[in-house]
Design a protein around this motif. Structure first.
Motif, mmCIF file in Angstrom:
data_model
loop_
_atom_site.group_PDB
_atom_site.id
_atom_site.type_symbol
_atom_site.label_atom_id
_atom_site.label_comp_id
_atom_site.label_asym_id
_atom_site.label_seq_id
_atom_site.Cartn_x
_atom_site.Cartn_y
_atom_site.Cartn_z
ATOM 1 N N ARG A 160 0.718 -1.223 -0.054
ATOM 2 C CA ARG A 160 0.065 -0.022 0.023
ATOM 3 C C ARG A 160 0.754 1.379 0.137
ATOM 4 O O ARG A 160 0.493 2.323 -0.642
ATOM 5 N N ASP A 161 1.969 1.433 0.633
ATOM 6 C CA ASP A 161 2.776 2.383 0.868
ATOM 7 C C ASP A 161 3.417 2.840 -0.462
ATOM 8 O O ASP A 161 3.634 4.025 -0.825
ATOM 9 N N THR A 162 3.915 1.716 -0.912
ATOM 10 C CA THR A 162 4.403 2.020 -2.543
ATOM 11 C C THR A 162 3.557 2.710 -3.509
ATOM 12 O O THR A 162 4.022 3.783 -4.007
ATOM 13 N N LEU A 163 2.316 2.171 -3.281
ATOM 14 C CA LEU A 163 1.468 2.960 -4.362
ATOM 15 C C LEU A 163 1.044 4.294 -4.022
ATOM 16 O O LEU A 163 0.931 5.145 -4.728
ATOM 17 N N ALA A 164 0.618 4.482 -2.632
ATOM 18 C CA ALA A 164 0.182 5.517 -2.198
ATOM 19 C C ALA A 164 1.429 6.813 -2.246
ATOM 20 O O ALA A 164 0.809 7.989 -2.795
ATOM 21 N N HIS A 165 2.421 6.472 -2.192
ATOM 22 C CA HIS A 165 3.568 7.404 -2.532
ATOM 23 C C HIS A 165 3.476 7.686 -3.936
ATOM 24 O O HIS A 165 3.679 8.966 -4.456
ATOM 25 N N ALA A 166 3.376 6.787 -4.895
ATOM 26 C CA ALA A 166 3.417 6.808 -6.316
ATOM 27 C C ALA A 166 2.556 7.809 -6.861
ATOM 28 O O ALA A 166 2.266 8.777 -7.352
ATOM 29 N N HIS A 167 1.134 7.653 -6.103
ATOM 30 C CA HIS A 167 0.005 8.623 -6.519
ATOM 31 C C HIS A 167 0.328 10.055 -5.887
ATOM 32 O O HIS A 167 -0.262 11.001 -6.664
ATOM 33 N N GLU A 168 0.820 9.878 -4.921
ATOM 34 C CA GLU A 168 1.003 11.411 -4.307
ATOM 35 C C GLU A 168 2.047 12.274 -5.091
ATOM 36 O O GLU A 168 1.689 13.330 -5.490
ATOM 37 N N ARG A 169 3.109 11.619 -5.609
ATOM 38 C CA ARG A 169 4.074 12.354 -6.668
ATOM 39 C C ARG A 169 3.227 12.588 -7.817
ATOM 40 O O ARG A 169 3.676 13.752 -8.221
ATOM 41 N N ALA A 170 2.671 11.653 -8.309
ATOM 42 C CA ALA A 170 1.863 11.937 -9.553
ATOM 43 C C ALA A 170 0.863 13.002 -9.634
ATOM 44 O O ALA A 170 0.884 13.976 -10.363
ATOM 45 N N LEU A 171 0.337 12.975 -8.442
ATOM 46 C CA LEU A 171 -0.794 14.348 -8.248
ATOM 47 C C LEU A 171 -0.010 15.659 -8.014
ATOM 48 O O LEU A 171 -0.402 16.456 -8.802
ATOM 49 N N ALA A 172 1.195 15.225 -7.295
ATOM 50 C CA ALA A 172 1.765 16.793 -7.333
ATOM 51 C C ALA A 172 2.492 17.181 -8.513
ATOM 52 O O ALA A 172 2.563 18.441 -8.777
ATOM 53 N N GLU A 173 2.880 16.315 -9.437
ATOM 54 C CA GLU A 173 3.370 16.732 -10.612
ATOM 55 C C GLU A 173 2.542 16.829 -11.662
ATOM 56 O O GLU A 173 3.101 16.876 -12.866
ATOM 57 N N GLY A 174 1.500 16.620 -11.653
ATOM 58 C CA GLY A 174 0.205 16.581 -12.581
ATOM 59 C C GLY A 174 0.474 15.524 -13.694
ATOM 60 O O GLY A 174 0.357 15.718 -15.013
ATOM 61 N N PHE A 175 1.021 14.396 -13.391
ATOM 62 C CA PHE A 175 1.367 13.325 -14.210
ATOM 63 C C PHE A 175 -0.008 12.206 -14.064
ATOM 64 O O PHE A 175 -0.505 12.090 -13.053
ATOM 65 N N THR A 176 -0.496 11.692 -15.325
ATOM 66 C CA THR A 176 -1.430 11.086 -15.679
ATOM 67 C C THR A 176 -1.000 9.696 -16.211
ATOM 68 O O THR A 176 -0.378 9.616 -17.323
ATOM 69 N N ALA A 177 -1.419 8.574 -15.919
ATOM 70 C CA ALA A 177 -1.007 7.311 -16.701
ATOM 71 C C ALA A 177 -2.330 6.449 -16.555
ATOM 72 O O ALA A 177 -3.114 6.867 -16.052
ATOM 73 N N THR A 178 -2.265 5.502 -17.475
ATOM 74 C CA THR A 178 -3.592 4.726 -17.497
ATOM 75 C C THR A 178 -3.514 3.662 -16.705
ATOM 76 O O THR A 178 -4.711 2.830 -16.769
ATOM 77 N N ASP A 179 -2.320 3.335 -16.094
ATOM 78 C CA ASP A 179 -2.575 2.417 -15.177
ATOM 79 C C ASP A 179 -1.676 2.598 -13.724
ATOM 80 O O ASP A 179 -1.292 3.697 -13.844
ATOM 81 N N ASP A 180 -1.744 1.873 -12.762
ATOM 82 C CA ASP A 180 -0.864 1.972 -11.592
ATOM 83 C C ASP A 180 0.352 1.756 -11.717
ATOM 84 O O ASP A 180 1.354 2.598 -10.786
ATOM 85 N N ALA A 181 0.682 0.499 -12.094
ATOM 86 C CA ALA A 181 2.352 0.108 -12.173
ATOM 87 C C ALA A 181 2.900 1.106 -12.814
ATOM 88 O O ALA A 181 4.150 1.456 -12.555
ATOM 89 N N GLY A 182 2.400 1.906 -13.903
ATOM 90 C CA GLY A 182 3.118 2.885 -14.522
ATOM 91 C C GLY A 182 3.619 4.035 -13.655
ATOM 92 O O GLY A 182 4.663 4.739 -13.761
ATOM 93 N N LEU A 183 2.588 4.266 -12.773
ATOM 94 C CA LEU A 183 3.070 5.471 -11.608
ATOM 95 C C LEU A 183 4.307 4.937 -10.663
ATOM 96 O O LEU A 183 5.011 5.846 -10.410
ATOM 97 N N VAL A 184 4.384 3.650 -10.423
ATOM 98 C CA VAL A 184 5.592 3.163 -9.642
ATOM 99 C C VAL A 184 6.805 3.155 -10.417
ATOM 100 O O VAL A 184 7.729 3.572 -9.944
ATOM 101 N N ALA A 185 6.666 2.639 -11.620
ATOM 102 C CA ALA A 185 7.888 2.121 -12.475
ATOM 103 C C ALA A 185 8.457 3.700 -12.763
ATOM 104 O O ALA A 185 9.606 3.766 -13.048
#
Ligand code: C5P
Length: 226
Positions: A160-185
């Motif tokens: 959970r912590d891995t994905l939550a961190h990736a989502h926080e960063r994506a939101l802060a940086e205005g980045f959008t992906a079509t899946d969640d693994a892409g946010l971690v990668a």
């Protein structure tokens, strides 16, 4: 965020899409052989996890009898998943598109195990078709070597912590992906590839829906072994 229960597994289902390409109203509520895509996805996951949480379109309620709870979805898939994450404290989360109603238990178990071990994992299949990039006129532009290419499916599993961190960063940086693994990668995180299943196709177009009706006949007769 909900109370933290680090040993548990939550299934998170983004189901808040409008289903524009299918043209049958909110896609998760479309029925295939007597059961909605959402009900089918929940039924595949509920016996294998501690809780199931669904992100629903604005104004729609969870149909009665489903072993799940609901949160309001967002304007994008990514925002729907972010809201789902906020609703659980489970140590491992499995994100699965409600639009993929035929989910073998083998895939769920392997994605969850790999997520625990590696931090992030996704179901995926090696690409079997020849790949080509369209040229400017819409015709054959050029071959794309398919060696080493995989088509990404869901479920995708994460600590959970891995994905939550990736989502926080994506939101802060205005980045959008079509899946969640892409946010971690994109942050350099390792993502394990777990063999998925041809039946895990996403119902997107009317042609996919026709295919889903055919698969449902076998699936409902034999489940995972169909
Ligand atoms: O539109 P697409 O087929 O890529 O959607 C993938 C999944 O994400 C679907 O299960 C859909 O219901 C969900 N979704 C969502 N919230 C949105 C858009 C899509 O939960 N705003």
């Amino acid at each position: 965020m909900a109370r933290v229960r680090t040993g548990s597994v939550a299934a998170l289902l983004p189901a808040a899409g409008s289903g524009t390409r299918l043209g049958r109203g909110p896609k998760a509520f479309v029925e295939v052989a007597g059961a909605s895509l959402l009900a089918r996805s929940v039924a595949c996951l509920a016996p294998l996890v501690d809780e199931v949480i669904v992100a629903l379109p604005e104004g729609l309620a969870l149909p009665g009898g489903l072993p799940a709870r609901a949160v309001p979805g967002g304007p994008t898939r990514q925002e729907s998943v972010r809201r789902l994450l906020e609703a659980t404290g489970a140590g491992v989360v499995l994100v699965h598109d409600a639009a993929r109603p035929f989910l073998p238990s083998r895939v769920v178990r392997e994605v969850a195990a790999a997520a625990r071990e590696v931090g992030a994992a996704t179901a995926a299949l090696p690409v079997a078709d020849t790949l080509v990039r369209a040229g400017e006129g819409g015709g054959w532009g050029g071959l794309v070597p398919r060696e080493g290419l995989w088509a990404v499916q869901t479920p995708q599993g994460f600590r959970r912590d891995t994905l939550a961190h990736a989502h926080e960063r994506a939101l802060a940086e205005g980045f959008t992906a079509t899946d969640d693994a892409g946010l971690v990668a994109r942050l350099g995180g390792e993502v394990a590839l777990v063999p998925g299943d041809a039946r895990l196709f996403k119902v997107t177009t009317p042609g996919d829906l026709a295919l889903a009706h055919a698969v449902a006949l076998l699936w409902d007769a034999g489940g995972d072994d169909a």
